[in-house]
Motif scaffolding. Structure first.
Motif, PDB file in Angstrom:
ATOM      1  N   VAL A  25      -6.027   6.667  26.125  1.00 49.29           N
ATOM      2  CA  VAL A  25      -5.238   6.728  27.341  1.00 49.29           C
ATOM      3  C   VAL A  25      -5.447   5.547  28.184  1.00 49.29           C
ATOM      4  CG1 VAL A  25      -4.630   8.154  29.391  1.00 49.29           C
ATOM      5  CG2 VAL A  25      -5.040   9.202  27.337  1.00 49.29           C
ATOM      6  N   PRO A  26      -4.371   4.589  28.455  1.00 56.24           N
ATOM      7  CA  PRO A  26      -4.761   3.596  29.405  1.00 56.24           C
ATOM      8  C   PRO A  26      -5.013   3.720  30.660  1.00 56.24           C
ATOM      9  CG  PRO A  26      -2.406   3.705  29.126  1.00 56.24           C
ATOM     10  CD  PRO A  26      -3.073   4.909  28.113  1.00 56.24           C
ATOM     11  N   LEU A  27      -5.488   2.738  31.428  1.00 57.37           N
ATOM     12  CA  LEU A  27      -6.186   2.709  32.929  1.00 57.37           C
ATOM     13  C   LEU A  27      -4.699   2.456  33.482  1.00 57.37           C
ATOM     14  CD1 LEU A  27      -8.113   2.901  34.990  1.00 57.37           C
ATOM     15  CD2 LEU A  27      -8.465   0.579  34.609  1.00 57.37           C
ATOM     16  N   ASP A  79      -2.569   1.436  36.597  1.00 54.38           N
ATOM     17  CA  ASP A  79      -2.376   0.535  37.671  1.00 54.38           C
ATOM     18  C   ASP A  79      -2.870   0.987  39.120  1.00 54.38           C
ATOM     19  OD1 ASP A  79      -1.847  -1.237  35.481  1.00 54.38           O
ATOM     20  OD2 ASP A  79       0.364  -1.088  35.993  1.00 54.38           O
ATOM     21  N   LYS A  80      -3.102  -0.198  39.838  1.00 59.74           N
ATOM     22  CA  LYS A  80      -3.546   0.383  41.405  1.00 59.74           C
ATOM     23  C   LYS A  80      -2.513   0.929  42.089  1.00 59.74           C
ATOM     24  CE  LYS A  80      -7.365  -2.755  41.851  1.00 59.74           C
ATOM     25  NZ  LYS A  80      -7.995  -4.008  42.571  1.00 59.74           N
ATOM     26  N   GLY A  81      -2.552   1.990  42.720  1.00 54.84           N
ATOM     27  CA  GLY A  81      -1.531   2.603  43.379  1.00 54.84           C
ATOM     28  C   GLY A  81      -0.640   3.555  42.615  1.00 54.84           C
ATOM     29  N   GLN A  82      -0.765   3.541  41.241  1.00 50.72           N
ATOM     30  CA  GLN A  82       0.039   4.513  40.350  1.00 50.72           C
ATOM     31  C   GLN A  82      -0.637   5.836  40.338  1.00 50.72           C
ATOM     32  OE1 GLN A  82       0.871   3.113  36.530  1.00 50.72           O
ATOM     33  NE2 GLN A  82       2.548   4.597  36.106  1.00 50.72           N
ATOM     34  N   THR A  83       0.000   6.933  40.589  1.00 50.87           N
ATOM     35  CA  THR A  83      -0.712   8.242  40.434  1.00 50.87           C
ATOM     36  C   THR A  83      -0.590   8.695  39.017  1.00 50.87           C
ATOM     37  OG1 THR A  83       1.214   9.390  41.395  1.00 50.87           O
ATOM     38  CG2 THR A  83      -0.258   8.511  42.940  1.00 50.87           C
ATOM     39  N   THR A  84      -1.310   9.788  38.933  1.00 44.24           N
ATOM     40  CA  THR A  84      -1.264  10.506  37.428  1.00 44.24           C
ATOM     41  C   THR A  84       0.014  11.187  37.280  1.00 44.24           C
ATOM     42  OG1 THR A  84      -3.621  10.803  37.286  1.00 44.24           O
ATOM     43  CG2 THR A  84      -2.373  12.202  35.855  1.00 44.24           C
ATOM     44  N   ALA A  85       0.366  11.884  38.262  1.00 43.52           N
ATOM     45  CA  ALA A  85       1.623  12.819  38.319  1.00 43.52           C
ATOM     46  C   ALA A  85       2.968  12.026  38.327  1.00 43.52           C
ATOM     47  CB  ALA A  85       1.815  13.547  39.574  1.00 43.52           C
ATOM     48  N   ALA A  86       3.129  10.650  38.895  1.00 44.28           N
ATOM     49  CA  ALA A  86       4.081   9.771  38.388  1.00 44.28           C
ATOM     50  C   ALA A  86       3.937   9.248  37.080  1.00 44.28           C
ATOM     51  CB  ALA A  86       4.007   8.481  39.757  1.00 44.28           C
ATOM     52  N   ALA A  87       3.015   8.755  36.682  1.00 43.40           N
ATOM     53  CA  ALA A  87       2.844   8.307  35.279  1.00 43.40           C
ATOM     54  C   ALA A  87       3.453   9.389  34.332  1.00 43.40           C
ATOM     55  CB  ALA A  87       1.335   7.778  35.003  1.00 43.40           C
ATOM     56  N   LEU A  88       2.734  10.553  34.601  1.00 41.05           N
ATOM     57  CA  LEU A  88       3.281  11.464  33.600  1.00 41.05           C
ATOM     58  C   LEU A  88       4.692  11.803  33.717  1.00 41.05           C
ATOM     59  CD1 LEU A  88       0.228  14.109  33.789  1.00 41.05           C
ATOM     60  CD2 LEU A  88       0.900  12.523  31.785  1.00 41.05           C
ATOM     61  N   ASN A  91      -8.952   0.009  29.322  1.00 42.44           N
ATOM     62  CA  ASN A  91      -8.311  -1.171  29.841  1.00 42.44           C
ATOM     63  C   ASN A  91      -7.871  -2.071  28.987  1.00 42.44           C
ATOM     64  OD1 ASN A  91      -7.427  -3.411  31.158  1.00 42.44           O
ATOM     65  ND2 ASN A  91      -9.080  -3.584  32.629  1.00 42.44           N
ATOM     66  N   ALA A  92      -6.590  -1.978  28.345  1.00 41.59           N
ATOM     67  CA  ALA A  92      -6.218  -2.907  27.285  1.00 41.59           C
ATOM     68  C   ALA A  92      -6.257  -4.171  27.457  1.00 41.59           C
ATOM     69  CB  ALA A  92      -4.878  -2.209  26.808  1.00 41.59           C
ATOM     70  N   TYR A 120      -5.473  -4.071  17.950  1.00 38.96           N
ATOM     71  CA  TYR A 120      -4.628  -3.218  18.570  1.00 38.96           C
ATOM     72  C   TYR A 120      -4.570  -3.378  19.971  1.00 38.96           C
ATOM     73  CZ  TYR A 120      -4.921  -0.636  14.226  1.00 38.96           C
ATOM     74  OH  TYR A 120      -5.067  -0.094  12.803  1.00 38.96           O
ATOM     75  N   ASP A 121      -3.296  -3.211  20.393  1.00 40.40           N
ATOM     76  CA  ASP A 121      -3.180  -3.354  22.043  1.00 40.40           C
ATOM     77  C   ASP A 121      -2.642  -1.853  22.340  1.00 40.40           C
ATOM     78  OD1 ASP A 121      -2.820  -3.871  24.521  1.00 40.40           O
ATOM     79  OD2 ASP A 121      -1.204  -5.489  23.978  1.00 40.40           O
ATOM     80  N   TYR A 122      -3.499  -1.259  23.229  1.00 40.95           N
ATOM     81  CA  TYR A 122      -3.041   0.152  23.747  1.00 40.95           C
ATOM     82  C   TYR A 122      -2.357   0.204  25.007  1.00 40.95           C
ATOM     83  CZ  TYR A 122      -6.117   1.793  20.023  1.00 40.95           C
ATOM     84  OH  TYR A 122      -6.612   2.211  18.735  1.00 40.95           O
ATOM     85  N   ALA A 123      -1.576  -0.876  25.388  1.00 39.96           N
ATOM     86  CA  ALA A 123      -0.904  -0.874  26.446  1.00 39.96           C
ATOM     87  C   ALA A 123       0.631  -0.476  26.030  1.00 39.96           C
ATOM     88  CB  ALA A 123      -0.582  -2.125  27.037  1.00 39.96           C
ATOM     89  N   TYR A 124       0.993   1.009  26.187  1.00 38.52           N
ATOM     90  CA  TYR A 124       1.964   1.662  25.584  1.00 38.52           C
ATOM     91  C   TYR A 124       3.108   1.202  26.650  1.00 38.52           C
ATOM     92  CZ  TYR A 124      -0.989   4.117  22.437  1.00 38.52           C
ATOM     93  OH  TYR A 124      -1.643   4.521  21.670  1.00 38.52           O
ATOM     94  N   ASP A 125       4.125   0.235  26.330  1.00 33.78           N
ATOM     95  CA  ASP A 125       4.964  -0.184  27.182  1.00 33.78           C
ATOM     96  C   ASP A 125       6.465  -0.192  26.442  1.00 33.78           C
ATOM     97  OD1 ASP A 125       6.259  -1.062  29.172  1.00 33.78           O
ATOM     98  OD2 ASP A 125       5.529  -3.009  29.273  1.00 33.78           O
TER      99      ASP A 125
END
Length: 760
Positions: A514-516, A518-527, A727-728, A736-741
């Motif tokens: 699970v990636p870290l 970003d600053k200011g981003q909440t768990t609920a918003a990311a999910l 922190n990818a 491997y790069d674990y930044a799922y984008d």
């Protein structure tokens, strides 16, 4: 509120579960000693180049810093060093010198098998202290403080007497000369380069030539000293041998005079007769008389034979008579008279006077012949008698001398001993005199096997320091130091930073990363954003859970971690949310009866919950609450009980899970941390699987291993691990790069980005 979906235990069987139960899974895939996952870990290769490359990338700043620092220090030290000049003189060293005389030298000869030892000896002599002392003395390198300064040596303090100061200067110069000398054999030849390092090129060439010249002179001095020693030794031995020779001669003469042993002339070859005695006077007389006796015996035998023949034969038939000239002459006269008588007998009668005269003359001649023959026979007899007498006389003398010679032999034994000692001493004396003359001649000839091929000249450019070599060495040192430091830091690093660390340090398979945020981003918003890398990571985790057992995701699952704040509550909620999104009826339980937080994430009240259910004051239908997500139900913690471990260890938990199984596809329990509490091991022994959450760079290996051991005690079935807060951007892991984008374009929802995380 609850639906009619019911399912039995047989829908999700797994090893270690008791039939009819909802858990009791075994921790059979964990190493019995370390608590690490062991049955699916393949043996790592002996040398994994990729892992070392990842280690280098991980500590690239440290390695590059050490590399650059070493280069800078090496360049600075090189620029600060005093330039050193190296002058070299080339020598040729032969095993043997040119032979002027055929005489052997007093120094030993080297064979081919001893050649290597010979040359190594010469190199050692070039480096010897004695040669360095000769160079210092001959060049005056310790004569003054200025001479020491030319060698690059700080003059010693002026304390003590002048002799003590001179000795200190001499020792300082000697140490500097030996330290800066280099002896370099030219491979495959008899050449050797003698070099000297000094800040002054003129001094360097002067000292190098001094070593070459003094080495040749020292070699000659050793040869001369060897010849001088040989001469002194021979002189001493000659004097001793001469004394022994004179004493032996005196003893021999005295013994000969005492024993009346008289030798005539020098002994013949061999110096002795068959018995070993010398040629004495008695021996010579015996030899002479014996020779005369032999001649007399031969004469007597011959005379005896003639007399025997004369006595037994007619007198006129004897060879001596027939060969006598007088008888032959008388015979001729008689023959003439007989012829005349016969001639006249035809004319005259026998009584004729002339015939009577002729007959009388013939008769007279016959008488003379008879008388001469008789005298010859008597002469032969007389010769025989004389020869016999002479033989007897000589035989008597020989017999007399035999006794004298035998007596002389007895007295000559000691004489012969003295004579042999005298001869031996004389031979040794003559050999020593000859060798002394040869050494005297060869000692005056300078036979040298060392020559100077090239003299040293002042070099035009310094040999030290070499900027390129020093920078190369500094680079190698800095790179090695950085690598060693990286390896040490890696060995001392106890944190779990990458999925590779989880598998290598803990032996647990990684189900999700699970990636870290970003600053200011909440768990609920990311999910809530299904296109975010955070949501994609949990999608991947849900997929991995589908393959964690033969029958898909476990029906009951505990989400726990080693310590608080590692993301287990977020993981439990995200897993439940994703399972609900695919149509599964999911019951999420806040199992942390000590510090509950899930009700704030879900957004429900915490008036009643698991504590009420486990204590028996409420039933399942009264504590289950709906959430904003379809198919997702939630049971909060409820009032904090005084004894959470006792509640989890009661049989009500098993009954509750059996009842919940009838209405829900999956039951996910957000459990408390493993370390320090007994709740999680109790829960792990009951549910169908445990999902272990680890915070990247937050959880240490010792903490994780301790938590795994406690889960092992509870006979939990470990599904795998989830690495959170990864922190990818700062971590490169195995390509491997674990930044799922995922990026979606504005036109038609066309996807422009690609999912990262695939193998490079």
């Amino acid at each position: 509120m609850l639906g009619d979906n019911h399912f039995a235990d047989e829908r999700n069987p797994r090893p270690g579960r008791a039939p009819g139960g909802f858990g009791e899974a075994a921790f059979d895939n964990v190493h019995p000693e370390t608590g690490a996952w062991s049955d699916e870990v393949e043996d790592a290769p002996a040398f994994d180049l990729a892992s070392y490359w990842r280690l280098a990338l991980k500590h690239r700043v440290l390695i590059l810093g050490c590399f650059l620092a070493a280069l800078a220090i090496g360049a600075a030290l090189t620029l600060l060093m005093t330039p050193i000049y190296t002058a070299q003189a080339t020598l040729q060293i032969d095993r043997e010198a040119s032979r002027v005389f055929d005489a052997e030298d007093v120094t030993p000869r080297e064979s081919m098998s001893q050649g290597e030892e010979f040359f190594q000896t010469q190199y050692g002599l070039l480096r010897s202290r004695s040669l360095a002392e000769r160079v210092v003395e001959s060049l005056g390198l310790a004569s003054s403080d200025q001479a020491l300064a030319n060698l690059g040596v700080e003059p010693p303090a002026r304390v003590g007497s002048a002799a003590a100061q001179a000795e200190r200067r001499r020792n300082a110069a000697l140490a500097a000369v030996q330290a800066n000398l280099s002896v370099t054999p030219v491979r495959g030849s008899r050449l050797v380069a003698v070099g000297y390092d000094n800040p002054d090129p003129v001094v360097a060439a002067r000292v190098a030539n001094g070593f070459a010249e003094n080495f040749i002179q020292a070699n000659l001095d050793r040869k001369f000293q060897s010849s001088a020693y040989a001469r002194e030794f021979l002189e001493e031995r000659i004097a001793q041998t001469k004394g022994r020779l004179e004493e032996a001669e005196r003893q021999l003469v005295a013994y000969a005079a005492n024993q009346q042993i008289i030798n005539v002339g020098e002994p013949s070859e061999g110096g002795a007769d068959s018995s070993g005695s010398s040629q004495s006077l008695a021996s010579n007389n015996l030899v002479a008389l014996n020779a005369s006796l032999a001649e007399a015996r031969a004469a007597r035998v011959a005379a005896e034979e003639r007399w025997r023949s004369a006595r037994s034969s007619q007198i006129m038939t004897l060879p001596e008579v027939l060969q006598n000239p007088s008888i032959q002459r008388l015979g001729e006269q008689r023959a003439q008279l007989e012829a005349e008588y016969q001639q006249k007998s035809s004319v005259y009668q026998a009584d004729y006077p002339e015939m009577v005269r002729l007959r009388g003359q013939i008769t007279e001649i016959d008488g003379q012949i008879q008388a001469l023959a008789s005298n010859i026979r008597a002469s032969i007899q007389s010769q025989y008698v004389v020869a016999a007498n002479q033989e007897r006389s000589l035989l008597g003398q020989v017999n007399a001398l035999k006794g004298d010679v035998l007596d002389l032999r007895d007295r000559s034994i000691q004489y012969n001993i003295l004579q042999r000692e005298l001869d031996t001493t004389r031979t040794l004396y003559e050999a020593l005199l000859q060798r002394y003359k040869e050494v005297g001649v060869t000692g005056n000839v300078t036979a040298n096997n060392i020559s100077i091929v090239d003299t040293a000249r002042p070099p035009e450019s310094p040999s030290k320091p070499n900027m390129l070599i020093n920078l190369a060495l500094a680079a190698i040192f800095g790179l090695g130091l950085g690598i060693v430091a990286a390896l040490v830091l890696e060995a001392l690093d106890e944190t779990i930073a990458t999925p590779d660390d989880v598998e290598k340090k803990l032996g647990v398979p990684v189900l999700g990363v699970v990636p870290l945020l970003d600053k200011g981003q909440t768990t609920a918003a990311a999910l809530a954003d299904i296109r975010s890398g955070f949501s994609e990571a949990y999608y991947s985790l849900r997929t991995a859970l589908q393959f964690s057992t033969p029958d898909g995701a476990p029906a009951s699952m505990l989400v726990s971690s080693a310590r608080p704040a590692e993301g287990k509550s977020t993981t439990a909620y995200a897993v439940a949310l994703n399972l609900a999104r695919v149509g599964k009826r999911v019951l999420l339980i806040d199992g942390d009866l000590r510090n509950p937080s899930m009700h704030r994430v879900v957004g429900v009240d915490n008036e009643r919950g698991m504590s009420n259910l486990l204590s028996g004051s409420s039933d399942l239908a009264t504590v289950v609450q709906r959430t904003r997500q379809d198919n997702l139900f939630f049971i909060p913690c409820g009032p904090l009980p005084p004894n959470p471990a006792e509640l989890w260890g009661s049989d009500r938990l098993r009954h509750f899970l059996a009842e919940a199984r009838k209405d829900f596809d999956h039951v996910i329990v957000d459990g408390p941390p493993v370390l320090g509490f007994a709740d999680s091991p109790l829960l792990a022994a009951t549910v169908g699987g445990v999902l272990f959450v680890l915070e990247a760079r937050g959880t240490r290996r010792g903490q994780a291993r301790g938590a795994l051991r406690r889960l092992k005690v509870g006979r939990a079935r470990l599904l795998g691990a989830v690495l959170t807060k990864f922190n990818a951007k700062t971590t490169s892991y195995g390509g491997y790069d674990y930044a799922y984008d995922y990026n979606y374009g504005a036109e038609g929802g066309e996807k422009k980005g690609v999912k990262k995380g695939k193998k490079a």
